[in-house]
Structure formats: structure tokens, C-alpha cells
Design a protein around this motif. Structure first.
Motif, short mmCIF file in Angstrom:
data_model
loop_
_atom_site.label_atom_id
_atom_site.label_comp_id
_atom_site.label_asym_id
_atom_site.label_seq_id
_atom_site.Cartn_x
_atom_site.Cartn_y
_atom_site.Cartn_z
N SER A 39 0.33 -1.31 0.11
CA SER A 39 -0.01 0.25 -0.17
C SER A 39 0.88 1.55 0.28
N ILE A 40 1.74 1.31 0.96
CA ILE A 40 2.52 2.72 0.46
C ILE A 40 3.13 2.74 -0.44
N SER A 94 1.97 9.11 -5.63
CA SER A 94 2.18 10.38 -5.76
C SER A 94 3.66 11.38 -6.38
N ILE A 95 4.64 10.47 -6.64
CA ILE A 95 5.82 10.85 -7.58
C ILE A 95 5.51 11.04 -8.55
N PHE A 96 4.46 10.18 -9.14
CA PHE A 96 4.12 10.40 -10.90
C PHE A 96 3.17 11.71 -10.85
N PHE A 97 2.07 11.99 -9.57
CA PHE A 97 1.29 12.55 -10.14
C PHE A 97 1.64 14.05 -9.85
N THR A 112 10.38 12.71 -4.04
CA THR A 112 10.96 11.05 -4.36
C THR A 112 11.68 10.98 -2.73
N PRO A 113 12.60 11.69 -1.64
CA PRO A 113 12.94 11.70 -0.68
C PRO A 113 11.74 10.53 0.35
N VAL A 114 10.03 10.56 -0.06
CA VAL A 114 9.30 9.85 0.59
C VAL A 114 9.91 8.56 0.89
N LEU A 115 9.69 7.56 -0.52
CA LEU A 115 10.25 6.76 -1.04
C LEU A 115 11.13 5.72 0.55
#
Length: 193
Positions: free
Chosen positions: A130-131, A138-141, A147-150
Motif C-alpha cells: 500500500s505504501i 504521488s511521485i508520478f502525479f 522522491t525522498p519519501v520513498l
């Protein structure tokens, strides 16, 4: 260590992410703040139905915990969530809900069917999946600023392993499944919107 893992699992639990996701999906698609709040609230009602079902299942003994982390117990959970998703979809149609939310719930139902089928063969971490799906989407849209939240993906995998809810293999399967579902969602959005 275990308390931190439990905290991470709680704040990024798939059920905790759904209502905020609905809010941002509607807001991000051009909907207004009131509409986003309204449908997030309606979503929360449906989530409470699912949570009540899980708690009843724990009380009756067919679920061992709120995460329903035992693979064989998930066969009682996934069809119920699909049913609730279908009722939510019908509610959207009847109440003339946002088109983007109709698309999102359709995607959610398809994703849950895929997860259910995968679960028949191998246990996957739904938390990690899910995450992963949420962050990649989120990164795509919303752009590479996310990106750092990956880093939250391996943190979630670590938490699930520390809690002994999943093995490393199950966390990796969850990651792969989440990645596939994210790209499926991206393709659906590009095709329909």
C-alpha cells in the motif's frame, strides 16, 4: 524498537491512508476543499464498517489481529472489503460523486482482487504494498519533490519484520505488488482522465 515498529505500522496502516488519499485525489483533480472533506468523511464511514468487521472477527476468533496478518484469515477479509468497495461505488453513482473517485474506487476494487489472488499463492505485506503504491503514484502525479519519501518503503518493511508480521520475502513481494499496482493505477488514470 518494537514500539517504534508498531507506531510506524499504525500511522501508515492502509486503513489510515485511505481517507487522506481520497481527500488528495479529489483536491488534486480540481475538486474543492468542501467536496474533498465531504467524500473523505463518507469514506471514513465505510472504513469504520470494515474496522468493525475486523474487530468482530477478532472477538469471534477468525482474525488474530487488526492487521489480519495471517494469510489464511485474509480469505474472510478481502471479499468483505470488495463488497464494501462495491457499495461505496454504488453510493458514488447514486450521489453523483466525483468522477475521479469513481475511477479510484474501481482501481481499488481491481487492485484488491489482484491482491486476493496473489494471497492465494503467497503472503504479501499489504502494508508495504500500500505504501509503495501510494508513494510511487504521488511521485508520478505530484512530481519528484516526493522522491525522498520513498525511504518510507524500507522503513515500513523493517517495521513489519520487527513486529514479526512478515518475513523479508513477504515484504519484498508486497513491494513488487505495490509497484505493479501503482503503475496499473497510473496507466488507468492516463487512459481515463
Amino acid at each position: 524498537m518494537i514500539k517504534l515498529a508498531k507506531f510506524i505500522t499504525f500511522i501508515f496502516h492502509p486503513m489510515v491512508l485511505v481517507a487522506p488519499a481520497v481527500f488528495f485525489i479529489i483536491l488534486g483533480s480540481g475538486g474543492d476543499y468542501y467536496l474533498a472533506l465531504l467524500w473523505s468523511g463518507i469514506t471514513l464511514v465505510f472504513e469504520l464498517i470494515v474496522a468493525s468487521y475486523i474487530l468482530l472477527g477478532i472477538k469471534k476468533g477468525f482474525f488474530s489481529n487488526f492487521d489480519v496478518s495471517k494469510r489464511k484469515q485474509r480469505i474472510y477479509l478481502f471479499p468483505f472489503i470488495i463488497l464494501i468497495g462495491a457499495v461505496f461505488f454504488l453510493s458514488l453513482l447514486i450521489l453523483n460523486g466525483p468522477k475521479v473517485l469513481l475511477l479510484a474506487i474501481s482501481y481499488f476494487i481491481v487492485a484488491l482482487v489482484i491482491i486476493s489472488l496473489v494471497n492465494l499463492k503467497i503472503k504479501a505485506s499489504i502494508h508495504v504494498g500500500s505504501i509503495t503504491a501510494a508513494l510511487i503514484s504521488s511521485i508520478f502525479f505530484f512530481g519528484p519533490i516526493f522522491t525522498p519519501v520513498l525511504v518510507l518503503i524500507p522503513i515500513m518493511a523493517w517495521a513489519r519484520i520487527i513486529e514479526k508480521r512478515h518475513t523479508l520475502r513477504e515484504a519484498i513481494v508486497g513491494f513488487i505488488l505495490g509497484t505493479i499496482l501503482a503503475f496499473l493505477g497510473i496507466i488507468i488514470v492516463q487512459y481515463f482522465i
